[in-house]
Design an enzyme around this catalytic site. Structure first.
Site, PDB file in Angstrom:
ATOM      1  N   ARG A   1     -52.651  88.673  51.858  1.00 43.91           N
ATOM      2  CA  ARG A   1     -52.693  88.133  50.493  1.00 43.91           C
ATOM      3  C   ARG A   1     -53.721  88.955  49.708  1.00 43.91           C
ATOM      4  NH1 ARG A   1     -52.786  81.900  49.613  1.00 43.91           N
ATOM      5  NH2 ARG A   1     -51.756  82.571  47.700  1.00 43.91           N
TER       6      ARG A   1
ATOM      7  N   ARG B   1     -54.465  78.287  53.565  1.00 44.07           N
ATOM      8  CA  ARG B   1     -54.598  78.914  52.248  1.00 44.07           C
ATOM      9  C   ARG B   1     -55.923  78.419  51.646  1.00 44.07           C
ATOM     10  NH1 ARG B   1     -55.649  74.625  50.257  1.00 44.07           N
ATOM     11  NH2 ARG B   1     -55.559  75.608  48.230  1.00 44.07           N
ATOM     12  N   GLY B   2     -56.244  78.916  50.443  1.00 47.85           N
ATOM     13  CA  GLY B   2     -57.554  78.635  49.872  1.00 47.85           C
ATOM     14  C   GLY B   2     -58.489  79.777  50.260  1.00 47.85           C
ATOM     15  N   ALA B   3     -59.206  80.313  49.268  1.00 45.11           N
ATOM     16  CA  ALA B   3     -59.957  81.556  49.490  1.00 45.11           C
ATOM     17  C   ALA B   3     -60.905  81.513  50.698  1.00 45.11           C
ATOM     18  CB  ALA B   3     -60.709  81.927  48.210  1.00 45.11           C
TER      19      ALA B   3
ATOM     20  N   ASN C   1     -58.329  82.257  39.486  1.00 46.81           N
ATOM     21  CA  ASN C   1     -57.989  81.065  40.284  1.00 46.81           C
ATOM     22  C   ASN C   1     -56.496  80.804  40.127  1.00 46.81           C
ATOM     23  OD1 ASN C   1     -58.811  78.827  41.983  1.00 46.81           O
ATOM     24  ND2 ASN C   1     -58.499  77.490  40.228  1.00 46.81           N
ATOM     25  N   LYS C   2     -56.024  79.769  40.779  1.00 42.08           N
ATOM     26  CA  LYS C   2     -54.598  79.426  40.792  1.00 42.08           C
ATOM     27  C   LYS C   2     -53.987  79.439  39.395  1.00 42.08           C
ATOM     28  CE  LYS C   2     -52.526  78.838  43.618  1.00 42.08           C
ATOM     29  NZ  LYS C   2     -51.621  79.837  44.236  1.00 42.08           N
TER      30      LYS C   2
ATOM     31  N   ASP D   1     -60.819  82.160  43.380  1.00 42.72           N
ATOM     32  CA  ASP D   1     -60.423  83.119  44.417  1.00 42.72           C
ATOM     33  C   ASP D   1     -61.185  84.432  44.311  1.00 42.72           C
ATOM     34  OD1 ASP D   1     -57.966  81.238  43.984  1.00 42.72           O
ATOM     35  OD2 ASP D   1     -57.847  82.060  46.004  1.00 42.72           O
TER      36      ASP D   1
ATOM     37  N   GLN E   1     -49.961  72.577  45.407  1.00 39.50           N
ATOM     38  CA  GLN E   1     -51.168  72.328  46.198  1.00 39.50           C
ATOM     39  C   GLN E   1     -51.918  71.093  45.699  1.00 39.50           C
ATOM     40  OE1 GLN E   1     -50.327  75.296  44.950  1.00 39.50           O
ATOM     41  NE2 GLN E   1     -50.922  76.998  46.282  1.00 39.50           N
TER      42      GLN E   1
HETATM   43  O1  MRU Z   1     -52.515  80.059  46.815  1.00 38.12           O
HETATM   44  P1  MRU Z   1     -53.684  79.286  47.336  1.00 38.12           P
HETATM   45  O2  MRU Z   1     -53.322  77.885  47.707  1.00 38.12           O
HETATM   46  O3  MRU Z   1     -54.399  80.011  48.445  1.00 38.12           O
HETATM   47  O4  MRU Z   1     -54.670  79.209  46.109  1.00 38.12           O
HETATM   48  C1  MRU Z   1     -55.883  78.527  46.269  1.00 38.12           C
HETATM   49  C2  MRU Z   1     -56.656  78.397  45.019  1.00 38.12           C
HETATM   50  O5  MRU Z   1     -56.323  78.939  43.999  1.00 38.12           O
HETATM   51  C3  MRU Z   1     -57.951  77.637  45.110  1.00 38.12           C
HETATM   52  O6  MRU Z   1     -58.223  76.997  43.899  1.00 38.12           O
HETATM   53  C4  MRU Z   1     -59.077  78.634  45.398  1.00 38.12           C
HETATM   54  O7  MRU Z   1     -58.795  79.348  46.580  1.00 38.12           O
HETATM   55  C5  MRU Z   1     -60.373  77.983  45.510  1.00 38.12           C
HETATM   56  S1  MRU Z   1     -60.515  77.187  47.068  1.00 38.12           S
HETATM   57  C6  MRU Z   1     -62.017  76.675  47.417  1.00 38.12           C
END
Ligand code: MRU
Length: 359
Positions: A88, A51-53, A251-252, A241, A201
């Site tokens: 996603r 996970r993470g963009a 973002n999250k 994201d 996370q």
């Molecule tokens: O749901 P996730 O864990 O994929 O969400 C990730 C985030 O929101 C991160 O903050 C975002 O992807 C930035 S990562 C460099």
């Protein structure tokens, strides 16, 4: 990132497959999982194994390469792209990476496509690391300036949300990369880590990463961040994201509340973001916010005192649940965007990057 004396990337190529760190099992177990089929790649993205963009993008790129190795027809390319794109919806990096690989192969003869797709995915992985190093340099310089402006205190407190670190990218991270570099270069950063419900996370991944690198941190519940911002935080630093041309930051979930509290307390709110996360085509109201399963809210997952994994219910089983995974922080609450090209105001960042990967 070094872990137990070995350097790891969050995704590593192994022949015509990839090894990813199973992030659903962290921090309790460090396990690399082999992804060798298109379906396993899609599952890994869907179920947050990765996970993470930025990492979602690179993993999907390898997914296309894996698919083309077994069938390099136009149909296979289209089907794989559609499947991966649907895993996603929110992170811009996913469609960006898929487009990069498919445009590298689309005009080739089918027999040349798989090799070209693997090469394109490898290139995206390498570029991610180079980009993150640039983000680290710009972000750590900014943290050093904050520290010096404050008279070099014994501790520079920085708040973060979710995980924008090594685990969210191929290596280094975006927001956390700046903290790693600042720490390594002698700026005494201390990080306030929001646990980041529902999937934690922050508690599971950011706390683990910072600990592994030796960066001092304190974990707190999400609701404590407003209080903490009233008591000595120098800056907030998060990832993203998707970012609009105007500099609105998706973002999250919970990032917007953090930004509001930062503004109320006069604390700078920085977002570290590679150009691959910018989306010139979208306005903030049109960003698709992923709605995730209700059991992420009604239940928590972890290890019990006996060391066994357990999922426990914290809400009535039939509680109606809303579980948006992301929110959008309007540009007016963002002090600056840290990009691989430098630090920009939200409004000027996209045009400063034009001609690079995000455009
Ligand atoms: O749901 P996730 O864990 O994929 O969400 C990730 C985030 O929101 C991160 O903050 C975002 O992807 C930035 S990562 C460099």
């Amino acid at each position: 990132m070094k872990y137990r004396g070995r350097h790891y990337r969050s995704i590593e190529r192994e022949g015509d497959a990839v090894l990813v760190i199973d992030q659903a099992r962290l921090p309790h177990e460090f396990v690399q999982t082999r992804l060798a089929t298109l379906e396993s790649v899609a599952q890994a993205i869907r179920h947050l194994t990765v996970r993470g963009a930025p990492l979602i993008g690179v993993t999907a790129a390898y997914g296309l390469a894996i698919a083309l190795r077994s069938d390099s027809s136009n149909d296979s390319l289209r089907t794989a792209q559609t499947l991966l794109l649907a895993t996603r919806p929110t992170a811009r990096n996913l469609s960006w990476a898929l487009r990069a690989v498919s445009s590298a192969v689309a005009n080739l003869k089918p027999e040349a496509r798989a090799d070209a797709a693997w090469a394109a995915a490898d290139a995206l992985a390498e570029a991610d690391i180079a980009t993150n190093l640039a983000l680290a340099r710009h972000g750590s310089a900014l943290l050093r300036t904050l520290w010096e402006e404050r008279g070099r205190p014994a501790r520079l407190d920085v708040a973060t949300h979710c995980n924008a670190g090594w685990l969210a990218c191929v290596d280094w991270g975006t927001a956390l990369a700046a903290l790693y570099m600042a720490h390594d270069e002698g700026v005494p950063v201390h990080v306030w880590v929001d646990e980041t419900r529902p999937v934690n996370q922050g508690a599971r991944l950011t706390a683990w990463e910072l600990g592994a690198h030796g960066v001092p941190y304190t974990l707190q519940v999400d609701g404590a961040s407003g209080y903490r911002l009233q008591h000595g935080i120098a800056a907030c630093l998060v990832g993203a994201d998707r970012v609009t041309a105007q500099g609105d930051v998706c973002n999250k979930i919970g990032t917007y509340l953090l930004a509001l509290a930062a503004r109320d307390n006069g604390i700078p709110f920085y977002v570290s973001v590679p150009s691959s996360t910018f989306d010139p085509t979208i306005s903030r109201d049109d960003i698709e916010i992923e709605e995730r399963p209700a059991n992420e809210v009604t239940h928590v997952w972890g290890r019990n005192d006996a060391g066994a994994y357990e999922r426990v219910q914290v809400a009535p089983a039939d509680a109606p649940v809303g579980n948006p995974a992301f929110d959008v922080t309007p540009a007016r609450l963002v002090s600056a965007l840290i990009t691989e090209r430098g630090v920009f105001s939200p409004g000027e960042a996209m045009s400063s990057l034009s001609g690079t990967r995000g455009s």
